[in-house]
Structure formats: C-alpha cells, structure tokens
Write a protein that holds these residues in place. Structure first.
Motif, mmCIF file in Angstrom:
data_model
loop_
_atom_site.group_PDB
_atom_site.id
_atom_site.type_symbol
_atom_site.label_atom_id
_atom_site.label_comp_id
_atom_site.label_asym_id
_atom_site.label_seq_id
_atom_site.Cartn_x
_atom_site.Cartn_y
_atom_site.Cartn_z
ATOM 1 N N ASP A 145 6.584 -13.175 50.340
ATOM 2 C CA ASP A 145 5.196 -13.599 50.368
ATOM 3 C C ASP A 145 4.335 -12.453 50.129
ATOM 4 O O ASP A 145 4.633 -11.252 50.564
ATOM 5 C CB ASP A 145 4.696 -14.054 51.696
ATOM 6 N N THR A 146 2.991 -12.507 49.784
ATOM 7 C CA THR A 146 1.943 -11.470 49.602
ATOM 8 C C THR A 146 1.086 -11.779 50.741
ATOM 9 O O THR A 146 0.508 -12.760 51.149
ATOM 10 C CB THR A 146 1.195 -11.462 48.313
ATOM 11 N N VAL A 147 0.714 -10.602 51.586
ATOM 12 C CA VAL A 147 -0.096 -11.136 52.828
ATOM 13 C C VAL A 147 -1.185 -9.898 52.532
ATOM 14 O O VAL A 147 -1.145 -8.753 52.120
ATOM 15 C CB VAL A 147 0.562 -10.570 54.108
ATOM 16 N N ARG A 148 -2.470 -10.244 53.266
ATOM 17 C CA ARG A 148 -3.687 -9.342 53.295
ATOM 18 C C ARG A 148 -3.436 -8.726 54.732
ATOM 19 O O ARG A 148 -3.528 -9.342 55.517
ATOM 20 C CB ARG A 148 -4.941 -10.089 53.256
ATOM 21 N N ILE A 149 -3.792 -7.552 54.772
ATOM 22 C CA ILE A 149 -3.727 -6.650 56.064
ATOM 23 C C ILE A 149 -4.853 -6.030 56.192
ATOM 24 O O ILE A 149 -5.588 -5.301 55.024
ATOM 25 C CB ILE A 149 -2.432 -5.467 56.048
ATOM 26 N N GLU A 150 -5.535 -6.068 57.336
ATOM 27 C CA GLU A 150 -6.782 -5.099 57.561
ATOM 28 C C GLU A 150 -6.397 -3.627 57.754
ATOM 29 O O GLU A 150 -5.607 -3.291 58.726
ATOM 30 C CB GLU A 150 -7.260 -5.645 59.125
ATOM 31 N N VAL A 151 -6.795 -2.774 57.026
ATOM 32 C CA VAL A 151 -6.531 -1.488 56.833
ATOM 33 C C VAL A 151 -6.681 -0.828 58.137
ATOM 34 O O VAL A 151 -6.041 0.076 58.655
ATOM 35 C CB VAL A 151 -7.413 -0.871 55.692
ATOM 36 N N ALA A 152 -7.978 -0.913 58.762
ATOM 37 C CA ALA A 152 -8.366 -0.250 60.061
ATOM 38 C C ALA A 152 -7.392 -0.406 61.179
ATOM 39 O O ALA A 152 -6.988 0.418 61.964
ATOM 40 C CB ALA A 152 -9.707 -0.461 60.319
ATOM 41 N N SER A 153 -6.934 -1.592 61.285
ATOM 42 C CA SER A 153 -6.086 -2.031 62.531
ATOM 43 C C SER A 153 -4.723 -2.196 61.990
ATOM 44 O O SER A 153 -3.710 -2.336 62.872
ATOM 45 C CB SER A 153 -6.755 -3.408 63.209
ATOM 46 N N GLY A 154 -4.277 -2.613 60.789
ATOM 47 C CA GLY A 154 -2.981 -2.827 60.432
ATOM 48 C C GLY A 154 -2.627 -4.170 60.976
ATOM 49 O O GLY A 154 -1.163 -4.589 61.037
ATOM 50 N N LYS A 155 -3.534 -5.083 61.067
ATOM 51 C CA LYS A 155 -3.084 -6.362 61.615
ATOM 52 C C LYS A 155 -3.150 -7.548 60.339
ATOM 53 O O LYS A 155 -4.031 -7.217 59.371
ATOM 54 C CB LYS A 155 -4.196 -6.945 62.755
ATOM 55 N N TYR A 156 -2.357 -8.396 60.491
ATOM 56 C CA TYR A 156 -2.410 -9.648 59.561
ATOM 57 C C TYR A 156 -3.640 -10.287 59.383
ATOM 58 O O TYR A 156 -4.121 -10.764 60.521
ATOM 59 C CB TYR A 156 -1.199 -10.246 59.843
ATOM 60 N N MET A 157 -4.086 -10.436 58.207
ATOM 61 C CA MET A 157 -5.297 -11.352 58.238
ATOM 62 C C MET A 157 -5.062 -12.806 57.374
ATOM 63 O O MET A 157 -5.534 -13.943 58.121
ATOM 64 C CB MET A 157 -6.249 -10.692 57.103
ATOM 65 N N GLU A 158 -4.169 -12.670 56.566
ATOM 66 C CA GLU A 158 -3.949 -14.045 55.716
ATOM 67 C C GLU A 158 -2.853 -13.836 54.739
ATOM 68 O O GLU A 158 -2.706 -12.599 54.342
ATOM 69 C CB GLU A 158 -5.121 -14.541 54.866
ATOM 70 N N ARG A 159 -2.246 -15.070 54.343
ATOM 71 C CA ARG A 159 -1.210 -15.080 53.279
ATOM 72 C C ARG A 159 -1.968 -15.306 51.810
ATOM 73 O O ARG A 159 -2.934 -15.964 51.944
ATOM 74 C CB ARG A 159 -0.247 -16.096 53.161
ATOM 75 N N VAL A 160 -1.674 -14.668 51.042
ATOM 76 C CA VAL A 160 -2.325 -14.653 49.662
ATOM 77 C C VAL A 160 -1.380 -15.266 48.593
ATOM 78 O O VAL A 160 -0.199 -15.183 48.376
ATOM 79 C CB VAL A 160 -2.506 -13.072 48.960
ATOM 80 N N ARG A 161 -2.124 -16.499 48.212
ATOM 81 C CA ARG A 161 -1.441 -17.445 47.344
ATOM 82 C C ARG A 161 -1.599 -16.874 45.778
ATOM 83 O O ARG A 161 -2.561 -16.411 45.726
ATOM 84 C CB ARG A 161 -2.095 -18.651 47.460
ATOM 85 N N ARG A 162 -0.634 -16.873 45.198
ATOM 86 C CA ARG A 162 -0.499 -16.422 43.952
ATOM 87 C C ARG A 162 -1.380 -17.314 42.872
ATOM 88 O O ARG A 162 -1.439 -18.546 42.914
ATOM 89 C CB ARG A 162 0.928 -16.370 43.296
ATOM 90 N N GLY A 163 -2.143 -16.591 42.028
ATOM 91 C CA GLY A 163 -2.932 -17.543 41.066
ATOM 92 C C GLY A 163 -4.462 -17.619 41.575
ATOM 93 O O GLY A 163 -5.183 -18.318 40.976
ATOM 94 N N THR A 164 -4.497 -17.494 42.881
ATOM 95 C CA THR A 164 -5.959 -17.549 43.205
ATOM 96 C C THR A 164 -6.500 -16.221 43.651
ATOM 97 O O THR A 164 -5.718 -15.245 44.084
ATOM 98 C CB THR A 164 -5.818 -18.669 44.438
ATOM 99 N N ARG A 165 -7.856 -16.162 43.630
ATOM 100 C CA ARG A 165 -8.360 -14.954 43.843
ATOM 101 C C ARG A 165 -9.760 -15.202 44.923
ATOM 102 O O ARG A 165 -10.587 -16.030 44.351
ATOM 103 C CB ARG A 165 -8.774 -14.261 42.684
ATOM 104 N N LYS A 166 -9.929 -14.553 45.858
ATOM 105 C CA LYS A 166 -11.257 -14.691 46.822
ATOM 106 C C LYS A 166 -12.104 -13.687 45.987
ATOM 107 O O LYS A 166 -12.044 -12.540 45.628
ATOM 108 C CB LYS A 166 -10.940 -14.184 48.169
ATOM 109 N N SER A 167 -13.466 -14.247 46.074
ATOM 110 C CA SER A 167 -14.337 -13.461 45.641
ATOM 111 C C SER A 167 -15.159 -12.738 46.761
ATOM 112 O O SER A 167 -15.322 -13.363 47.950
ATOM 113 C CB SER A 167 -15.629 -14.495 44.876
#
Length: 58
Positions: free
Chosen positions: A36-58
């Motif tokens: 799975d691909t996950v989004r991590i908050e850079v400053a804290s290193g904490k998990y934010m969300e799972r990134v689904r393939r083929g979708t992109r947040k604006s």
C-alpha cells in the motif's frame, strides 16, 4: 512498504509498525497491507492516510 499481517479483531483500534521504502519506520493502522502507498506527515513522521492508486487529491 513492508508490514506484518493485520489483526482482524482490532482492525481500526490498534497500530502496527511498517517499514517504508526509504527505511523509515512508522505506525500504521491494521488495515494497511504490504505494498500500500501511505501519506506521512513530514514534520512528525505520523501516518495520515492510505493513498489509493488512480486518485489524486487537489
């Protein structure tokens, strides 16, 4: 990303350790699977969300 199998009965309440491709270790929810691909908050290193393939947040 590499992570152990999740615990079904605690799927949303507990976290497990995952190792990212860059070697960083983060805590992720039980429903995250290896590959799975996950989004991590850079400053804290904490998990934010799972990134689904083929979708992109604006």
């Amino acid at each position: 990303m590499s992570t152990p199998q999740g615990l079904r009965e605690h799927e949303f309440a507990t976290f497990k350790t995952a190792t990212l491709e860059n070697g960083m270790k983060v805590l992720v929810p039980q429903f995250i699977k290896e590959g799975d691909t996950v989004r991590i908050e850079v400053a804290s290193g904490k998990y934010m969300e799972r990134v689904r393939r083929g979708t992109r947040k604006s």
